[in-house]
Design a protein around this motif. Sequence first.
Motif, short mmCIF file in Angstrom:
data_model
loop_
_atom_site.label_atom_id
_atom_site.label_comp_id
_atom_site.label_asym_id
_atom_site.label_seq_id
_atom_site.Cartn_x
_atom_site.Cartn_y
_atom_site.Cartn_z
N SER A 279 -4.87 1.50 -4.41
CA SER A 279 -4.66 1.36 -2.97
C SER A 279 -3.20 1.05 -2.65
O SER A 279 -2.68 1.46 -1.61
CB SER A 279 -5.57 0.27 -2.41
N LYS A 280 -2.52 0.34 -3.54
CA LYS A 280 -1.10 0.03 -3.33
C LYS A 280 -0.28 1.31 -3.26
O LYS A 280 0.68 1.40 -2.50
CB LYS A 280 -0.58 -0.88 -4.43
N THR A 281 -0.66 2.28 -4.10
CA THR A 281 0.05 3.57 -4.09
C THR A 281 0.00 4.19 -2.70
O THR A 281 1.03 4.64 -2.17
CB THR A 281 -0.60 4.53 -5.10
N TYR A 282 -1.16 4.19 -2.10
CA TYR A 282 -1.33 4.86 -0.81
C TYR A 282 -0.82 4.03 0.36
O TYR A 282 -0.45 4.58 1.40
CB TYR A 282 -2.79 5.29 -0.64
N LYS A 283 -0.76 2.72 0.18
CA LYS A 283 -0.13 1.89 1.21
C LYS A 283 1.37 2.17 1.27
O LYS A 283 1.97 2.14 2.34
CB LYS A 283 -0.38 0.41 0.91
N ARG A 284 1.95 2.44 0.10
CA ARG A 284 3.37 2.80 0.08
C ARG A 284 3.59 4.20 0.64
O ARG A 284 4.55 4.46 1.37
CB ARG A 284 3.93 2.73 -1.34
N MET A 285 2.69 5.13 0.29
CA MET A 285 2.83 6.50 0.75
C MET A 285 2.55 6.65 2.24
O MET A 285 3.16 7.48 2.92
CB MET A 285 1.90 7.42 -0.05
N TYR A 286 1.59 5.84 2.73
CA TYR A 286 1.19 5.91 4.14
C TYR A 286 1.31 4.51 4.75
O TYR A 286 0.29 3.86 5.01
CB TYR A 286 -0.24 6.42 4.27
N PRO A 287 2.53 4.03 4.97
CA PRO A 287 2.71 2.65 5.46
C PRO A 287 2.04 2.40 6.81
O PRO A 287 1.73 1.25 7.14
CB PRO A 287 4.23 2.50 5.55
N ASN A 288 1.81 3.45 7.57
CA ASN A 288 1.17 3.29 8.88
C ASN A 288 -0.30 3.69 8.85
O ASN A 288 -0.92 3.91 9.90
CB ASN A 288 1.91 4.13 9.93
N GLY A 289 -0.87 3.78 7.64
CA GLY A 289 -2.26 4.21 7.54
C GLY A 289 -2.37 5.71 7.72
O GLY A 289 -1.45 6.46 7.41
N GLY A 290 -3.49 6.18 8.19
CA GLY A 290 -3.63 7.60 8.49
C GLY A 290 -4.07 8.45 7.32
O GLY A 290 -4.03 9.68 7.39
N TRP A 291 -4.49 7.84 6.21
CA TRP A 291 -5.00 8.64 5.10
C TRP A 291 -6.50 8.36 4.94
O TRP A 291 -7.01 7.33 5.33
CB TRP A 291 -4.26 8.33 3.81
N ARG A 292 -7.19 9.32 4.36
CA ARG A 292 -8.63 9.19 4.15
C ARG A 292 -8.99 9.78 2.79
O ARG A 292 -8.11 10.28 2.08
CB ARG A 292 -9.40 9.87 5.27
N ASN A 293 -10.27 9.78 2.46
CA ASN A 293 -10.68 10.23 1.14
C ASN A 293 -10.29 11.68 0.85
O ASN A 293 -9.92 12.02 -0.27
CB ASN A 293 -12.18 10.01 0.93
#
Length: 643
Positions: free
Chosen positions: A415-429
């Motif tokens: 999850s840390k990977t995707y928090k860095r990639m999408y700092p404003n959220g907006g990602w899903r499965n």
Amino acid sequence: MRKALLPAIIIVAGLLLLIRLFYLQVINDTFKLKSENNAIKIIYDYPERGYIYDRNGELLVANQPSYDIMVTPREVKNLDTTTFCSLLNITKADFIRRIEKAKVYSPMIRSIFLPQLNKREFAAFQEKVRKFPGFEIQKRALRDYQVAVGANVFGFITQVNEKIIEKHPYYKSGDLIGKQGVEESYETILRGIKGVKYVQKDKYNREIGSYKEGKFDTISTQGKDIHLTIDIELQKYGEQLMLNKRGGIVAIEPKTGEILALVTAPSYDPALLVGRERSRNYTILYNDSLAKPTYDRGLLAEYPPGSPFKIMTGLVGLQEQVIDEQTSFVCNHGFSYARGRFQGCHCGGGVRDLHVGIYKSCNAYFSNVYLKTIGSESVPYKAVDIWSDHVKSFGLGQFMGYDLPTGRKGKIPSSKTYKRMYPNGGWRNTAIISNAIGQGEVLATPIQLANMMAAVSNEGYYYTPHIIKSIKGIPIDKKFTTKHITTIDKKYFPAMISGLFDVYNFGTAHGLNVPDIDICGKTGTAENYAKINGERVKLEDHSIFVAFAPKDNPKIAIAILVENGGFGATIAGPIASLMIEKYIKKKVTRVDLEKRILEKSLQSRYARFVKKPTDTLLTNTPKEIILPEIKSEKTPKEEEHDN
């Protein structure tokens, strides 16, 4: 009490000072020895390094005599530099540079002027050394390689630099040290302990005998011999099969974690890094920025693992009970997701359960399993971390702790990977669906994939891969005999192993069978993009294959990656079958596969943008080509081929 405190402190301090002076002047002669340094000549006795053997006792690395020319700058007088330089085949400018370097080290202490003369050069200089005051010869041992393979396994010997001397006082200017491979990992064991002899000189700088009757002299201790886990015949065969190709092969004994073969291609003859030409040869090899013969692809190269990663996707799905063996999904020649996006599949389409999904390598099946595993939450942080932890328990996405001095940890996203990639959220499965088939943010090294297969073959455990088998008189590190248990229950492995077995019988590796050996394997193909002169270019896919054998009581687990090799069953698959048969049977019966792979060259693919030919130092790429600088660009893969 206060009146007595000050006198007491003075008395105690005085006693301590007297004791220290008595120790330095009467008991310990060390400082006296240092003060008499100008009148004492220090001679080091260098021991032979320990010999290196393979797992079957075959000698791989021995020693040969070498000779260093030593110089004491203050004693160099009335030298005929023309004759001296001609004898040693050096220029006058080189002579001046070396003398100045020796003076910087110490005008009064001898140091290396010219290292590693061979027997012929030594004989020529020995005849005339008396004419060159201030110069003398010191005998040493250099490595003598009994095989022309395994350069990445052995490493090499080189002179220490100032940084090493500052960090490790044991070493002095001109000393040799192991770099890379087992020479670096087991340096303190292989090097032995050098002896020291102190010789007293008179006021005319003549030797007059041993200082203090040899009180401070020590004798050298030869380095300890070591046995590696490598099977040198398997190593030779692997390097032969990788001729004119690039990539890596790692083979492991599943029950022990012992590394049976560690192949990187292209490679070079380890003897090139011995003697006076070592520095020149290493510079040529190191500066080949594309073929990278000094870069161990088996340990360092991080690739998208492609379809072999479906093994992890399936096992995690079983463990999290989002599927069972009978759970099925329909494949419509691919998988539709996220507003019309389509992930292609070449399994042929139809209803797929776990067994068929594995041996036909169905993208749609494993993408559905992955979506069920991480759930349908808009931002599935917790589920991604659960998935990530399961995968990492197989040694993926981390430094594995093996006993070689180089490596990369690969990448298993959390999850840390995707928090860095999408700092404003907006990602899903569906944004990370490529992870399901070993693309997306997933990266692995060949040794990690081989270890993954060892864990699968053992039904849920592995031992840290290692290359040391035994050291005389010294037990190997306990971490190499400590069992690591994965987070997947043992009961889920038989179903996966059954599917991997049928990869050879009915699936993507059909036709690669070996008589009388039941092999479990998985093909893989990873897309390969690069930036060439600023442009994003699609290159030939990487060919990947992982396997273990026999199915019951496995003796070898293996991973092969061939850069730009195409489909997994085209090049990497046949290499796996050949290596497995070679190890288990000690011979090869699939001569059809062997002939095809030995004759297969990928040089034309590597030479798409020819710039200039390199020096012909590489042992398995005699016509290597240097291309413009290529930087890897990792991209999610929408479609995977497994034929």
